[in-house]
Enzyme design. Structure first.
Site, short mmCIF file in Angstrom:
data_model
loop_
_atom_site.label_atom_id
_atom_site.label_comp_id
_atom_site.label_asym_id
_atom_site.label_seq_id
_atom_site.Cartn_x
_atom_site.Cartn_y
_atom_site.Cartn_z
CB ILE A 1 -57.22 64.65 -2.53
CG1 ILE A 1 -57.01 66.10 -2.99
CG2 ILE A 1 -57.12 63.70 -3.71
CD1 ILE A 1 -55.67 66.32 -3.70
CG ASP A 2 -58.08 63.01 3.01
OD1 ASP A 2 -59.29 62.94 2.78
OD2 ASP A 2 -57.38 62.02 3.31
CG MET A 3 -57.32 70.78 4.69
SD MET A 3 -58.04 71.50 6.19
CE MET A 3 -57.19 70.54 7.46
NE ARG B 1 -54.97 60.30 6.38
CZ ARG B 1 -55.78 61.22 6.91
NH1 ARG B 1 -56.71 61.81 6.17
NH2 ARG B 1 -55.69 61.51 8.19
#
Length: 306
Positions: free
Chosen positions: A137-139, A238
């Site tokens: 998963i993204d930062m 997103r």
């Protein structure tokens, strides 16, 4: 050393470095420019400069040196562990933590923490840079993340991901008042045609992507939603929410360049629920990651404003 060859047909007038950045999706434009400078890019057998303009007839050869992987060191970083046994580990990832090492992030990552916590008990299928990592998963996305502690578990869970049988639900706050109570976004996602750092809905070159969303609360200018993924493309929620004109609050990549709430750093997105079939027992298990404090506080603030 890897050697790739291209024909510039149809790209007359295009800069060589831009052309190659479109062809080499796994290589950054700055790295391509460095390859050109190091004479690793030949056009009709002759080295060029990055701003060389193509005439559309050239044969281009690119030599890419073998990657040298740095030593990734264990680091004593606290982990919020939701579940652990001999096969798997479920971690509630905090905001701002990178999942695995990459250029510019060789320490402070989840992998550094896992190497300290698990010692040698991590799957090796994805190499030394991503031990144990099945998905990411993204930062700035928080929440539940699956880690595998051996190769057998990794293979079985990777297959579940491929078959879309792992349950993944996210909570998010988006801009605007969504008109419907629920909906399905079925739109392929691929690399953005002009900005390589972004993804986009791409019907020509994208991969199938399906997101289900459900409205949980409305705050006038913002909506609190739950999303269920059928697929797991990069930046899927997103990109999909932005494509229907409801980008995630705080997402300055796919939404407004400035967030109206100073306490929000990055997209308001949390991997809330993770459900899977255990690789050894065959039992279905489901894990729930509590909302981070910033998310809870933001919800309270929005409720008080409406």
């Amino acid at each position: 050393m890897e050697c790739r060859e291209f024909t510039a047909e149809g790209f007359a007038g295009e800069r060589a470095d831009k052309f190659l950045s479109l062809q080499l999706e796994d290589v950054s434009r700055s790295y391509i420019q460095r390859l050109i400078k190091d004479k690793m890019v030949l056009v009709n057998g002759i080295s060029i400069k990055a701003n060389y303009k193509l005439n559309g007839q050239e044969q281009i050869t690119v030599q890419i040196p073998d990657a040298v992987e740095p030593d990734i060191l264990p680091e004593n970083i606290p982990l919020d562990i939701l579940y652990e046994d001999e096969d798997i580990l479920i971690v509630n990832k905090p905001k701002g933590m990178v999942v695995h090492p990459a250029a510019g992030h060789y320490s402070g990552t989840l992998v550094n923490a896992l190497l300290y916590h698990c010692k040698d008990s991590l799957s090796g299928i994805n190499g030394v840079m991503r031990p144990g990592i099945v998905h990411r998963i993204d930062m700035d996305t928080t929440g539940s993340l699956l880690v595998c502690k051996n190769d057998d578990a990794h293979r079985k869970l990777a297959q579940q991901l491929k078959e879309h049988s792992i349950r993944r639900e996210y909570h998010a706050i988006v801009y605007g008042n969504i008109s419907k109570e629920e909906g399905i976004i079925d739109a392929p996602i691929g690399r953005h045609p002009t900005d390589r750092k972004k993804m986009s809905v791409n019907y020509k070159n994208g991969k199938s992507a399906v997101t289900h969303f459900y409205v949980m609360e409305r705050f006038g200018k913002y909506t609190y939603i739950r999303c269920r993924l059928e697929t797991g493309r990069t930046h899927q929620i997103r990109v999909h929410m932005a494509s229907i004109h409801h980008p995630l609050l705080g997402d300055t990549v796919y939404g407004p360049s400035k967030c109206p709430f100073s306490s929000v750093k990055g997209q308001v997105l949390h991997a809330k629920t993770l459900g899977l079939i255990h690789p050894s027992t065959g039992e279905y298990m489901e894990f729930d990651a509590h909302l981070p404090e910033y998310f809870v506080n933001l919800l309270e603030k929005l409720r008080n404003q409406t």
